[in-house]
Design a protein around this motif. Structure first.
Motif, PDB file in Angstrom:
ATOM      1  N   UNK A 216       0.854  -1.183   0.000  1.00  0.00           N
ATOM      2  CA  UNK A 216       0.000   0.000   0.000  1.00  0.00           C
ATOM      3  C   UNK A 216       0.891   1.234   0.000  1.00  0.00           C
ATOM      4  N   UNK A 217       0.467   2.257  -0.748  1.00  0.00           N
ATOM      5  CA  UNK A 217       1.243   3.494  -0.809  1.00  0.00           C
ATOM      6  C   UNK A 217       0.308   4.686  -0.926  1.00  0.00           C
ATOM      7  N   UNK A 218       0.507   5.665  -0.045  1.00  0.00           N
ATOM      8  CA  UNK A 218      -0.136   6.971  -0.194  1.00  0.00           C
ATOM      9  C   UNK A 218       0.969   7.999  -0.345  1.00  0.00           C
ATOM     10  N   UNK A 219       1.030   8.626  -1.499  1.00  0.00           N
ATOM     11  CA  UNK A 219       2.046   9.646  -1.736  1.00  0.00           C
ATOM     12  C   UNK A 219       1.847  10.833  -0.789  1.00  0.00           C
ATOM     13  N   UNK A 256      12.760   8.134  -1.296  1.00  0.00           N
ATOM     14  CA  UNK A 256      13.368   7.152  -2.188  1.00  0.00           C
ATOM     15  C   UNK A 256      12.586   5.848  -2.184  1.00  0.00           C
ATOM     16  N   UNK A 257      12.005   5.513  -1.023  1.00  0.00           N
ATOM     17  CA  UNK A 257      11.246   4.266  -0.921  1.00  0.00           C
ATOM     18  C   UNK A 257      10.017   4.300  -1.830  1.00  0.00           C
ATOM     19  N   UNK A 258       9.305   5.433  -1.841  1.00  0.00           N
ATOM     20  CA  UNK A 258       8.129   5.551  -2.699  1.00  0.00           C
ATOM     21  C   UNK A 258       8.518   5.484  -4.166  1.00  0.00           C
ATOM     22  N   UNK A 259       9.600   6.160  -4.513  1.00  0.00           N
ATOM     23  CA  UNK A 259      10.075   6.129  -5.896  1.00  0.00           C
ATOM     24  C   UNK A 259      10.434   4.708  -6.318  1.00  0.00           C
ATOM     25  N   UNK A 260      11.107   3.987  -5.434  1.00  0.00           N
ATOM     26  CA  UNK A 260      11.506   2.617  -5.744  1.00  0.00           C
ATOM     27  C   UNK A 260      10.298   1.707  -5.928  1.00  0.00           C
ATOM     28  N   UNK A 261       9.297   1.878  -5.074  1.00  0.00           N
ATOM     29  CA  UNK A 261       8.088   1.058  -5.199  1.00  0.00           C
ATOM     30  C   UNK A 261       7.424   1.268  -6.552  1.00  0.00           C
ATOM     31  N   UNK A 262       7.288   2.518  -6.959  1.00  0.00           N
ATOM     32  CA  UNK A 262       6.597   2.815  -8.215  1.00  0.00           C
ATOM     33  C   UNK A 262       7.382   2.353  -9.429  1.00  0.00           C
ATOM     34  N   UNK A 263       8.682   2.472  -9.376  1.00  0.00           N
ATOM     35  CA  UNK A 263       9.497   2.104 -10.545  1.00  0.00           C
ATOM     36  C   UNK A 263       9.682   0.596 -10.678  1.00  0.00           C
ATOM     37  N   UNK A 289       6.617  11.906  -9.562  1.00  0.00           N
ATOM     38  CA  UNK A 289       6.640  10.473  -9.261  1.00  0.00           C
ATOM     39  C   UNK A 289       5.749   9.678 -10.203  1.00  0.00           C
ATOM     40  N   UNK A 290       4.710  10.321 -10.714  1.00  0.00           N
ATOM     41  CA  UNK A 290       3.791   9.607 -11.605  1.00  0.00           C
ATOM     42  C   UNK A 290       4.273   9.579 -13.051  1.00  0.00           C
TER      43      UNK A 290
END
Length: 422
Positions: A216-219, A256-263, A289-290
């Motif tokens: 789960x991720x909330x930006x 960085x964690x959010x970026x890594x999850x999305x990529x 990020x999107x």
């Protein structure tokens, strides 16, 4: 609702049934349309009506915009899986690059394609061998402003059927003290969000996805400052003067964690909830990020799945809703309703039922130069490259009194909404 059971005395009858399924006949019984299956296990066998979304070929996008996820809602907040939706989702997964599974991708996909769909349907399409290695990110920003997401006293904070979502299950880092002053006062959004990760039929866990690879991720949760979060809750409460004092889209240091999850994700799911706030997050607050996500969708290396508001956001436009108040749209989006554009010129209006949205959708589409696709519960708009179609229980979009955008009656009605020249 229970799965229909066929009892046969002779093995030849089972062979005939399997042949009928592979030939494209229906699996299921009258009264259980959610379990009916059109087409064979082969690619595209579950598609219904074709929809022209004006996407130029060649194209590699993999998109599925649903109303109610991979099923329809039954009694007691339970999801009844829909086999056509599930098979359509499976078909998209099989179109991911081999690299999504590492070195064994080609073999896993080939094995999955050889499976008889008759052997998958009774198991609710549970296939850990196919899904277990894929990385999934569920974007939960659309749920962030719901009362039931934060209020442990809300009846839907813990949904009895085990498929609801709250801030604990979504692993939010926001301190509840930020939200507490706004709870129980009717300020926040109603309803509740589903937990796509649930280990139930029709959800990712039920299909065999590895829970450690579903995140789960909330930006907004990880990037917004506490002051900015408070100002948004003030806006929800109608205190627009207080909210307007924070004019900058202030963010914490890029995660960085959010970026890594999305990529690294193979599948991106945007949940249902508030489309105006979701649009603000994806298009105004964190577009950087999107942007890589949208490029990967266009390349066919990641699948975009939307539910309800998430489907509206993924389509051409998210304006057709009256459930959200006007302040989010006015103050955060400055009236902008354009979506992410993953379905070309098609905008999605989910939860279509009856003729409520027929006239608004037709006129709205005519004025904006869009095709509004009304998607009922249990159906979805799916695009494989430039080819889009309705998949699900009926495989049909909402019926209209108009024959199409060139219908003179629609043209007459639409012109009445355009101010005359001065």
């Amino acid at each position: 609702r229970s799965r229909p059971v066929v009892v046969c005395a002779a093995s030849t009858m089972m062979h005939v049934l399997a042949r009928a399924i592979s030939a494209g006949l229906l699996l299921g019984a009258a009264g259980a349309p959610e379990k009916n299956l059109r087409g064979a296990a082969g690619e595209g066998g579950v598609s219904g009506a074709a929809i022209d979304c004006k996407i130029a070929a060649p194209d590699k996008r993999l998109v599925m915009l649903t109303s109610t996820g991979l099923g329809t809602w039954g009694p007691n907040d339970t999801l009844v899986p829909n086999y056509n939706l599930t098979a359509a989702f499976r078909d998209l997964v099989l179109r991911l690059p081999d690299e999504a599974w590492g070195t064994a991708g080609a073999g896993k996909k080939q094995l999955a394609r050889t499976k008889d769909i008759a052997s998958l349907a009774p198991k609710d399409f549970r296939e850990p061998d196919l899904y277990g290695e894929l990385e999934v990110v569920i974007i939960e920003d659309t749920c962030f402003l719901k009362e039931s997401f934060w209020n442990e006293g809300d009846a839907h904070f813990d949904v009895a059927s085990g498929v609801g979502l709250n801030y604990k299950l979504a692993n939010m880092t926001t301190d509840v003290s930020v939200v507490r002053p706004f709870l129980g006062k009717g300020y926040l959004d109603g309803g509740w969000c589903i937990n796509w990760a649930a280990d139930r039929p029709g959800f990712l866990g039920g299909l065999g996805f590895n829970p450690e690879k579903v995140r789960h991720l909330s930006l907004w949760d990880v990037l917004a400052t506490e002051d900015f979060k408070t100002s948004i809750f003030e806006l929800e409460a109608g205190n627009y003067k207080v909210a307007s004092q924070n004019k900058a889209y202030s963010r914490n240091v890029l995660s960085d964690a959010a970026t890594q999850l999305l990529t690294s994700a193979d599948i991106i799911i945007v949940n249902g909830g508030n489309p105006d706030f979701g649009s603000f997050i994806l298009k105004r607050f964190a577009p950087d990020l999107m942007a890589p996500v949208l490029r990967r969708v266009a390349e066919g290396s990641v699948i975009y799945v939307g539910q309800s508001a998430g489907s509206m956001l993924g389509s051409a436009d998210s304006g057709l809703t009256f459930e959200s108040g006007p302040l989010m749209l006015r103050m955060l989006m400055k009236g902008e309703t354009r979506g992410l554009g993953l379905t070309g010129k098609c905008a999605v209006r989910p939860h279509d039922k009856g003729d409520t949205w027929d006239l608004p959708s037709a006129v709205y589409g005519a004025l904006k130069g869009l095709s509004v696709v009304r998607v009922s519960n249990g159906n979805a708009l799916r695009c494989i490259g430039a080819e889009c179609s309705i998949v699900g229980i009926t495989g049909l979009p909402g019926a209209s009194v108009f024959s199409g955008p060139e219908d003179p009656h629609l043209q007459r009605l639409s012109r009445a909404f355009v101010p005359p020249p001065i």
